[in-house]
Design a protein around this motif. Structure first.
Motif, PDB file in Angstrom:
ATOM      1  N   UNK A 114       0.718  -1.249  -0.126  1.00  0.00           N
ATOM      2  CA  UNK A 114       0.181  -0.099   0.139  1.00  0.00           C
ATOM      3  C   UNK A 114       1.003   1.325   0.021  1.00  0.00           C
ATOM      4  N   UNK A 115       1.841   1.280   0.766  1.00  0.00           N
ATOM      5  CA  UNK A 115       2.662   2.423   0.901  1.00  0.00           C
ATOM      6  C   UNK A 115       3.535   2.575  -0.344  1.00  0.00           C
ATOM      7  N   UNK A 116       4.007   1.655  -1.022  1.00  0.00           N
ATOM      8  CA  UNK A 116       4.660   1.502  -2.446  1.00  0.00           C
ATOM      9  C   UNK A 116       3.667   2.273  -3.442  1.00  0.00           C
ATOM     10  N   UNK A 117       2.371   1.454  -3.414  1.00  0.00           N
ATOM     11  CA  UNK A 117       1.375   1.998  -4.346  1.00  0.00           C
ATOM     12  C   UNK A 117       1.051   3.557  -4.294  1.00  0.00           C
ATOM     13  N   UNK A 118       0.928   4.052  -3.056  1.00  0.00           N
ATOM     14  CA  UNK A 118       0.553   5.143  -2.856  1.00  0.00           C
ATOM     15  C   UNK A 118       1.389   6.423  -3.260  1.00  0.00           C
ATOM     16  N   UNK A 119       2.825   5.878  -3.017  1.00  0.00           N
ATOM     17  CA  UNK A 119       3.944   6.814  -3.450  1.00  0.00           C
ATOM     18  C   UNK A 119       3.881   6.932  -5.006  1.00  0.00           C
ATOM     19  N   UNK A 120       3.853   5.708  -5.482  1.00  0.00           N
ATOM     20  CA  UNK A 120       4.072   5.766  -7.064  1.00  0.00           C
ATOM     21  C   UNK A 120       2.843   6.255  -7.564  1.00  0.00           C
ATOM     22  N   UNK A 121       1.761   6.560  -6.873  1.00  0.00           N
ATOM     23  CA  UNK A 121       0.307   7.365  -7.333  1.00  0.00           C
ATOM     24  C   UNK A 121       0.528   8.556  -7.341  1.00  0.00           C
ATOM     25  N   UNK A 122       1.179   9.139  -6.360  1.00  0.00           N
ATOM     26  CA  UNK A 122       1.224  10.604  -6.069  1.00  0.00           C
ATOM     27  C   UNK A 122       2.529  11.057  -7.232  1.00  0.00           C
ATOM     28  N   UNK A 123       3.574  10.180  -7.390  1.00  0.00           N
ATOM     29  CA  UNK A 123       4.521  10.502  -8.508  1.00  0.00           C
ATOM     30  C   UNK A 123       3.897  10.739  -9.840  1.00  0.00           C
ATOM     31  N   UNK A 124       2.845   9.479 -10.044  1.00  0.00           N
ATOM     32  CA  UNK A 124       2.188   9.716 -11.345  1.00  0.00           C
ATOM     33  C   UNK A 124       1.428  10.825 -11.707  1.00  0.00           C
ATOM     34  N   UNK A 125       0.727  11.400 -10.633  1.00  0.00           N
ATOM     35  CA  UNK A 125      -0.277  12.397 -10.821  1.00  0.00           C
ATOM     36  C   UNK A 125       0.482  13.678 -10.867  1.00  0.00           C
ATOM     37  N   UNK A 126       1.581  13.692 -10.209  1.00  0.00           N
ATOM     38  CA  UNK A 126       2.348  14.795 -10.242  1.00  0.00           C
ATOM     39  C   UNK A 126       3.143  15.146 -11.575  1.00  0.00           C
ATOM     40  N   UNK A 127       3.453  13.820 -12.382  1.00  0.00           N
ATOM     41  CA  UNK A 127       3.964  14.021 -13.767  1.00  0.00           C
ATOM     42  C   UNK A 127       2.683  14.140 -14.751  1.00  0.00           C
ATOM     43  N   UNK A 128       1.407  14.073 -14.299  1.00  0.00           N
ATOM     44  CA  UNK A 128       0.219  14.658 -15.058  1.00  0.00           C
ATOM     45  C   UNK A 128       0.121  13.229 -15.977  1.00  0.00           C
ATOM     46  N   UNK A 129       0.248  12.122 -15.455  1.00  0.00           N
ATOM     47  CA  UNK A 129       0.057  10.929 -16.318  1.00  0.00           C
ATOM     48  C   UNK A 129      -1.639  10.514 -16.315  1.00  0.00           C
ATOM     49  N   UNK A 130      -1.928  10.286 -17.617  1.00  0.00           N
ATOM     50  CA  UNK A 130      -3.429  10.297 -17.948  1.00  0.00           C
ATOM     51  C   UNK A 130      -3.893   8.906 -17.074  1.00  0.00           C
ATOM     52  N   UNK A 131      -5.142   8.662 -16.952  1.00  0.00           N
ATOM     53  CA  UNK A 131      -5.823   7.524 -16.471  1.00  0.00           C
ATOM     54  C   UNK A 131      -5.156   6.383 -16.729  1.00  0.00           C
ATOM     55  N   UNK A 132      -5.334   5.839 -18.085  1.00  0.00           N
ATOM     56  CA  UNK A 132      -4.967   4.920 -18.494  1.00  0.00           C
ATOM     57  C   UNK A 132      -3.498   4.259 -18.344  1.00  0.00           C
ATOM     58  N   UNK A 133      -2.590   5.193 -18.300  1.00  0.00           N
ATOM     59  CA  UNK A 133      -1.205   4.978 -18.176  1.00  0.00           C
ATOM     60  C   UNK A 133      -1.024   4.901 -16.672  1.00  0.00           C
ATOM     61  N   UNK A 134      -1.786   5.660 -15.753  1.00  0.00           N
ATOM     62  CA  UNK A 134      -1.906   5.522 -14.296  1.00  0.00           C
ATOM     63  C   UNK A 134      -2.355   4.080 -13.860  1.00  0.00           C
ATOM     64  N   UNK A 135      -3.343   3.414 -14.525  1.00  0.00           N
ATOM     65  CA  UNK A 135      -3.630   1.953 -14.101  1.00  0.00           C
ATOM     66  C   UNK A 135      -2.749   0.910 -14.520  1.00  0.00           C
ATOM     67  N   UNK A 136      -1.970   1.214 -15.659  1.00  0.00           N
ATOM     68  CA  UNK A 136      -0.873   0.175 -15.949  1.00  0.00           C
ATOM     69  C   UNK A 136       0.240   0.133 -15.160  1.00  0.00           C
ATOM     70  N   UNK A 137       0.733   1.589 -14.976  1.00  0.00           N
ATOM     71  CA  UNK A 137       1.691   1.842 -13.727  1.00  0.00           C
ATOM     72  C   UNK A 137       1.447   1.241 -12.390  1.00  0.00           C
ATOM     73  N   UNK A 138       0.141   1.501 -11.807  1.00  0.00           N
ATOM     74  CA  UNK A 138       0.037   0.902 -10.712  1.00  0.00           C
ATOM     75  C   UNK A 138      -0.124  -0.536 -10.664  1.00  0.00           C
ATOM     76  N   UNK A 139      -0.837  -1.285 -11.783  1.00  0.00           N
ATOM     77  CA  UNK A 139      -0.644  -2.610 -11.595  1.00  0.00           C
ATOM     78  C   UNK A 139       0.997  -3.211 -11.689  1.00  0.00           C
TER      79      UNK A 139
END
Length: 144
Positions: A114-139
């Motif tokens: 969970x911690x790793x997922x949340x840190x990655x989620x924050x980094x992805x949103x800061x980079x303005x990643x779209x939802x489709x790429x966000x889903x792939x990266x979080x998986x």
């Protein structure tokens, strides 16, 4: 009451639970910033949250359970929306981060990741990643 009414009510309950989690994150640092308030209003509108429901949830978000969706992609999409709220004030507070991780576990992300997922989620949103790429990266992060 028809089957479609039951389905709508069940889906609406999930949306209310999700909105309550977003409100919890907005309130985690003790105040709701202008950016957070704007995002809350926009999200409430998108989730078909009435003004009355908005007020009740805003005043007592703890009253509403998480109600995670069954679909893994939908859970990641909720994580995406929650991440946007974590970043809406322009900075991530420790209380917000810890609550974010707790909600991620409630969304059925594994405790150990969970911690790793949340840190990655924050980094992805800061980079303005779209939802489709966000889903792939979080998986990818969630499967490691």
């Amino acid at each position: 009451m028809s089957i479609s009414d039951l389905y709508f009510n069940g889906e609406h309950k999930k949306e209310i639970g999700h909105f309550a989690n977003i409100v919890k994150i907005a309130k985690a640092d003790g105040k709701i910033s202008d950016g957070e308030r704007a995002l809350l209003l926009k999200t409430a509108n998108r989730l078909n949250i009435s003004l009355e429901e908005f007020t009740v949830i805003l005043n007592n978000p703890e009253k509403f359970p998480i109600n995670p969706p069954v679909s893994y992609d939908e859970r990641i999409e909720r994580l995406y929306r929650l991440t946007k709220m974590v970043l809406a004030s322009g900075e991530v507070h420790l209380k917000e981060q810890k609550l974010f991780e707790k909600i991620a576990i409630g969304l059925h992300f594994h405790n150990d990741r969970a911690e790793k997922v949340c840190v990655e989620a924050i980094e992805l949103v800061i980079k303005n990643i779209d939802l489709d790429d966000f889903i792939l990266a979080i998986k990818k992060v969630d499967s490691i």
